[in-house]
Design a protein around this motif. Structure first.
Motif, short mmCIF file in Angstrom:
data_model
loop_
_atom_site.label_atom_id
_atom_site.label_comp_id
_atom_site.label_asym_id
_atom_site.label_seq_id
_atom_site.Cartn_x
_atom_site.Cartn_y
_atom_site.Cartn_z
N GLY A 189 68.77 47.82 39.49
CA GLY A 189 69.74 47.15 40.37
C GLY A 189 70.26 48.39 40.02
N GLY A 190 71.81 47.81 40.29
CA GLY A 190 72.88 48.20 40.49
C GLY A 190 73.20 49.20 40.85
N PHE A 191 74.09 49.91 40.87
CA PHE A 191 74.66 51.30 41.47
C PHE A 191 73.57 52.33 40.66
CE2 PHE A 191 79.69 50.48 41.88
CZ PHE A 191 79.19 49.99 43.10
N PHE A 192 72.70 52.59 40.04
CA PHE A 192 71.36 52.87 39.68
C PHE A 192 70.42 53.02 40.69
CE2 PHE A 192 72.80 52.72 35.53
CZ PHE A 192 72.92 53.72 35.43
N GLY A 193 69.98 51.54 40.84
CA GLY A 193 69.27 51.57 42.58
C GLY A 193 69.49 52.31 44.23
N ILE A 194 71.07 51.72 44.17
CA ILE A 194 71.90 52.86 45.70
C ILE A 194 71.21 54.06 45.27
CG2 ILE A 194 73.94 53.03 46.75
CD1 ILE A 194 74.64 49.69 44.94
N SER A 195 71.64 54.36 44.07
CA SER A 195 71.83 56.32 43.81
C SER A 195 70.35 57.01 43.78
CB SER A 195 71.87 56.22 42.74
OG SER A 195 73.33 56.26 42.27
N LEU A 196 69.10 55.67 42.96
CA LEU A 196 67.50 55.96 43.12
C LEU A 196 66.97 56.16 45.13
CD1 LEU A 196 66.21 54.48 40.57
CD2 LEU A 196 66.88 57.22 40.83
N LEU A 197 67.52 54.52 45.42
CA LEU A 197 67.60 55.05 47.11
C LEU A 197 68.15 55.92 47.52
CD1 LEU A 197 68.28 51.15 47.87
CD2 LEU A 197 65.86 52.54 48.09
N LEU A 198 69.43 56.71 47.44
CA LEU A 198 70.00 57.36 48.23
C LEU A 198 69.42 59.16 47.81
CD1 LEU A 198 73.83 56.66 48.35
CD2 LEU A 198 72.29 56.25 49.98
N ASN A 199 68.99 58.76 46.92
CA ASN A 199 67.73 60.12 46.69
C ASN A 199 66.34 60.28 47.28
OD1 ASN A 199 65.29 60.50 44.31
ND2 ASN A 199 67.25 62.02 43.79
N TYR A 200 66.28 59.00 47.15
CA TYR A 200 64.76 58.18 48.35
C TYR A 200 64.66 59.47 49.82
CZ TYR A 200 63.12 56.34 43.83
OH TYR A 200 62.61 56.21 42.66
N ILE A 201 65.90 58.58 50.05
CA ILE A 201 66.09 58.60 51.72
C ILE A 201 66.73 60.28 52.02
CG2 ILE A 201 67.28 57.46 53.80
CD1 ILE A 201 67.52 55.32 52.35
N TRP A 202 67.61 60.44 51.27
CA TRP A 202 68.44 61.97 51.73
C TRP A 202 68.08 63.51 50.35
CZ3 TRP A 202 72.41 58.00 53.13
CH2 TRP A 202 72.23 57.56 54.13
N GLY A 203 67.41 62.85 49.67
CA GLY A 203 67.14 64.08 48.76
C GLY A 203 69.13 64.15 47.57
N LEU A 204 69.98 62.98 47.83
CA LEU A 204 71.47 63.51 47.41
C LEU A 204 70.78 62.75 45.50
CD1 LEU A 204 73.17 60.98 49.03
CD2 LEU A 204 73.36 63.41 49.44
N LYS A 205 71.17 63.96 44.46
CA LYS A 205 71.12 64.05 43.22
C LYS A 205 70.93 62.11 42.11
CE LYS A 205 71.40 68.32 41.10
NZ LYS A 205 69.92 68.48 40.68
N ALA A 206 70.73 61.64 41.67
CA ALA A 206 71.19 60.29 41.30
C ALA A 206 71.80 60.32 41.38
CB ALA A 206 69.69 59.69 40.83
N GLY A 207 71.87 60.45 40.02
CA GLY A 207 73.08 60.95 38.79
C GLY A 207 74.78 60.79 39.13
N ILE A 208 74.58 62.91 40.05
CA ILE A 208 75.96 62.94 40.31
C ILE A 208 76.43 60.84 41.61
CG2 ILE A 208 77.78 63.88 41.83
CD1 ILE A 208 76.22 65.30 39.01
N THR A 209 75.53 61.46 42.43
CA THR A 209 76.07 59.44 43.44
C THR A 209 76.10 58.90 42.58
OG1 THR A 209 74.23 60.89 45.00
CG2 THR A 209 74.67 58.42 45.01
N PHE A 210 75.51 58.38 41.63
CA PHE A 210 75.67 57.49 40.37
C PHE A 210 77.71 57.11 39.86
CE2 PHE A 210 76.80 55.70 36.03
CZ PHE A 210 76.01 54.41 36.91
N ILE A 211 77.71 58.07 39.78
CA ILE A 211 79.38 58.69 39.60
C ILE A 211 80.18 58.85 40.29
CG2 ILE A 211 81.03 59.98 38.57
CD1 ILE A 211 78.49 61.70 36.87
#
Length: 193
Positions: free
Chosen positions: A31-53
């Protein structure tokens, strides 16, 4: 200050290991911003850690205005958590376990990391920071607030990714929320000598 750094280091490491070693291999989210970051990683390949920040920036600006103490602790927590997410990325695919075993172990590791940080009033991410602030205002346990927001994120992820396997993520957020509630509910033990 050293205690806070140790707590942030321990909690962030646990979160990074739990996500990369046990959650990512099955393409699940928490959940949380970790979950949103992982979703964006799965959909668009964005780096989860950087997106999270980056996702945390608006929340921390809000916290700076409303509760500077949470802002400083949380900002350090979010940056280190985001970095740990990237540092532990090589664990993805290294550990081979059945899905439920992986989910239970991964969620337990993440829950301990989140709980230890929240117990010291350090937020491992923006949603948790909002939960800490809401818990302070509403007197609702922070773990309950985190679980509710996490469930909404998973449902949104299910709608976007159309993958029924994401329902396993509800188990992850349940365990993480339960552990966060338990760890933040314990009263400090004083030893007199």
């Amino acid at each position: 200050m050293l205690k806070k750094i140790a707590v942030i280091g321990f909690g962030s490491t646990m979160i990074g290991i739990g996500i990369n070693g046990f959650i990512l291999p099955f393409h699940l989210i928490n959940g949380g911003f970790f979950g949103i970051s992982l979703l964006l990683n799965y959909i668009w390949g964005l780096k989860a850690g950087i997106t999270f920040i980056f996702l945390n920036i608006p929340v921390y600006l809000f916290a700076l205005k409303n509760n500077p103490g949470y802002f400083y602790n949380g900002l350090i927590g979010a940056i280190i958590c985001g970095l740990m997410l990237e540092i532990w990325m090589p664990l993805n695919g290294v550990i081979h376990m059945p899905i439920m075993s992986s989910i239970i172990l991964g969620a337990t590791i993440i829950g301990i990391g989140v709980g230890v940080m929240l117990r010291s009033h350090i937020s491992p991410g923006g949603m948790d920071l909002l939960a800490l602030i809401l818990a302070k205002w509403s007197r609702i346990n922070v773990g309950v607030i985190i679980f509710a927001t996490d469930a909404v994120i998973i449902i949104v992820g299910l709608l976007f990714l159309q993958d029924v396997k994401l329902l396993y993520s509800l188990v992850i957020v349940s365990i993480v929320g339960l552990l966060a509630s338990i760890i933040t509910s314990f009263r400090g033990i004083r030893i007199y000598s």
